[in-house]
Design a protein around this motif. Structure first.
Motif, PDB file in Angstrom:
ATOM      1  N   GLY A   1      52.715  39.374  44.179  1.00 45.92           N
ATOM      2  CA  GLY A   1      52.396  38.807  45.478  1.00 45.92           C
ATOM      3  C   GLY A   1      51.164  37.936  45.498  1.00 45.92           C
ATOM      4  N   SER A   2      50.627  37.612  44.327  1.00 45.88           N
ATOM      5  CA  SER A   2      49.381  36.828  44.283  1.00 45.88           C
ATOM      6  C   SER A   2      49.612  35.337  44.469  1.00 45.88           C
ATOM      7  N   SER A   3      50.855  34.909  44.432  1.00 51.14           N
ATOM      8  CA  SER A   3      51.219  33.504  44.608  1.00 51.14           C
ATOM      9  C   SER A   3      50.440  32.636  43.615  1.00 51.14           C
ATOM     10  N   ASN A   4      50.025  31.448  44.052  1.00 52.59           N
ATOM     11  CA  ASN A   4      49.399  30.484  43.144  1.00 52.59           C
ATOM     12  C   ASN A   4      47.879  30.534  43.169  1.00 52.59           C
ATOM     13  N   SER A   5      47.311  31.679  43.505  1.00 51.80           N
ATOM     14  CA  SER A   5      45.862  31.770  43.646  1.00 51.80           C
ATOM     15  C   SER A   5      45.140  31.662  42.307  1.00 51.80           C
ATOM     16  N   LEU A   6      44.006  30.961  42.341  1.00 46.75           N
ATOM     17  CA  LEU A   6      43.091  30.895  41.212  1.00 46.75           C
ATOM     18  C   LEU A   6      41.804  31.634  41.580  1.00 46.75           C
ATOM     19  N   THR A   7      41.195  32.291  40.610  1.00 48.17           N
ATOM     20  CA  THR A   7      39.956  33.034  40.836  1.00 48.17           C
ATOM     21  C   THR A   7      38.775  32.097  40.637  1.00 48.17           C
ATOM     22  N   LEU A   8      38.066  31.804  41.730  1.00 44.55           N
ATOM     23  CA  LEU A   8      36.962  30.848  41.678  1.00 44.55           C
ATOM     24  C   LEU A   8      35.611  31.468  42.001  1.00 44.55           C
ATOM     25  N   ASN A   9      35.596  32.758  42.365  1.00 45.17           N
ATOM     26  CA  ASN A   9      34.345  33.383  42.798  1.00 45.17           C
ATOM     27  C   ASN A   9      33.715  34.281  41.745  1.00 45.17           C
ATOM     28  N   ARG A  10      34.259  34.290  40.538  1.00 44.08           N
ATOM     29  CA  ARG A  10      33.679  35.094  39.459  1.00 44.08           C
ATOM     30  C   ARG A  10      34.220  34.588  38.129  1.00 44.08           C
ATOM     31  N   PRO A  11      33.502  34.856  37.034  1.00 43.57           N
ATOM     32  CA  PRO A  11      34.022  34.477  35.723  1.00 43.57           C
ATOM     33  C   PRO A  11      35.158  35.396  35.305  1.00 43.57           C
ATOM     34  N   LEU A  12      35.983  34.924  34.412  1.00 39.92           N
ATOM     35  CA  LEU A  12      37.125  35.679  33.921  1.00 39.92           C
ATOM     36  C   LEU A  12      36.956  35.966  32.435  1.00 39.92           C
ATOM     37  N   SER A  13      37.408  37.140  32.024  1.00 40.27           N
ATOM     38  CA  SER A  13      37.306  37.518  30.614  1.00 40.27           C
ATOM     39  C   SER A  13      38.685  37.531  29.981  1.00 40.27           C
ATOM     40  N   VAL A  14      38.710  37.155  28.712  1.00 41.58           N
ATOM     41  CA  VAL A  14      39.948  37.143  27.931  1.00 41.58           C
ATOM     42  C   VAL A  14      39.796  38.136  26.789  1.00 41.58           C
ATOM     43  N   ARG A  15      40.726  39.057  26.702  1.00 45.14           N
ATOM     44  CA  ARG A  15      40.733  40.022  25.606  1.00 45.14           C
ATOM     45  C   ARG A  15      42.107  40.031  24.955  1.00 45.14           C
ATOM     46  N   GLN A  16      42.175  40.632  23.783  1.00 47.79           N
ATOM     47  CA  GLN A  16      43.433  40.651  23.046  1.00 47.79           C
ATOM     48  C   GLN A  16      43.820  42.080  22.726  1.00 47.79           C
ATOM     49  N   ALA A  17      45.054  42.441  23.057  1.00 49.77           N
ATOM     50  CA  ALA A  17      45.579  43.773  22.815  1.00 49.77           C
ATOM     51  C   ALA A  17      45.973  43.918  21.340  1.00 49.77           C
ATOM     52  N   PRO A  18      46.147  45.151  20.871  1.00 50.44           N
ATOM     53  CA  PRO A  18      46.546  45.357  19.473  1.00 50.44           C
ATOM     54  C   PRO A  18      47.855  44.660  19.096  1.00 50.44           C
TER      55      PRO A  18
END
Length: 252
Positions: free
Chosen positions: A40-57
């Motif tokens: 239900g998040s539609s096309n929203s982008l997160t602009l109010n905080r930094p985002l982190s990228v991690r990698q799963a096993p």
């Protein structure tokens, strides 16, 4: 063929695991998906905080943001290549008719489309993953067809798959979006402290399920494939609004 895979149910959802497995061998797969469920998040982008990228096993990248965040970050800095195709899903539930406006699954595909990359969103219409193997088989069939015979246009496809055995499907049909009535009223409850809280109500009943719609296809155990576009301009009303706004307009 380089394929970027995402979803809105989260990187550990059964649907994205089934999709990646089904597409194995069709190209070089990279999975970039939300850390948690973002339905239900539609096309929203997160602009109010930094985002982190991690990698799963298992090699999947996951981001603490929305589906659109995931594809956007993948295409604008995370990946050192441009994918040939963006695929989203397999969603845990339908994305039919007006519901496509709210869908995070469709939004992930849409983000790729906005960057000029062909994109396909896949949804299994019944929640709970029943007959997920059917959806995976259909997804492979459609993506393989695209690999062998790409559509000669920038394309965004919304695919909904009935939750039935593969043998029970009545083919693949190209459809238009159907329509629903407005949603049911909100559900009002209270917190343990007596403060009112509201749950968004259930979706409304279907108001247009004609045979050429996505709803109509699903009712007849047909896979629905709907091409989408993002031109929100109501072209037929341009002249009417020009006439209405005339006194307000400044001639230069």
């Amino acid at each position: 063929m380089r394929i970027l895979v995402s979803n809105d149910d989260g990187y550990n959802a059964l649907g994205i695991e089934a999709l990646a497995k089904a597409l194995h061998g069709l190209g070089e797969l990279t999975v970039v998906a939300p850390e948690t469920n973002c339905s239900g998040s539609s096309n929203s982008l997160t602009l109010n905080r930094p985002l982190s990228v991690r990698q799963a096993p298992n090699g999947y990248f996951f981001i603490n943001g929305t589906p659109s965040d995931c594809v956007h970050i993948a295409l604008t800095g995370l990946l050192d290549f441009r994918p040939d195709l963006v695929v989203s899903g397999i969603n845990n539930g339908a994305n039919l008719g007006d519901d496509t406006l709210y869908s995070g699954t469709v939004a992930a595909a849409t983000e790729g489309y906005l960057f000029g990359i062909p994109a396909i969103a896949f949804s299994l219409v019944k929640r709970g993953w029943e007959h997920l193997e059917t959806a995976a088989q259909v997804a492979r069939q459609i993506v393989a067809h695209h690999v062998e015979q790409p559509i000669d246009a920038k394309v965004l496809l919304n695919v909904n798959i009935p939750a039935v055995p593969y043998e029970a499907l009545d083919g693949i049909h190209v459809t238009r979006l159907g329509k629903r009535h407005p949603s049911e009223p909100v559900v009002k409850t209270t917190t343990p402290y007596g403060d009112p809280v509201y749950w968004i109500g259930p979706v409304g009943n279907v108001s247009d399920a004609a045979s050429d719609t996505d709803f109509g296809a699903i009712e007849n155990n047909r896979v629905s494939v709907t091409p989408l576009r993002l031109d929100l301009t109501y072209h037929e009303q341009l002249d009417a609004v020009r006439g209405w706004a005339g006194p307000l307009c400044v001639n230069r």
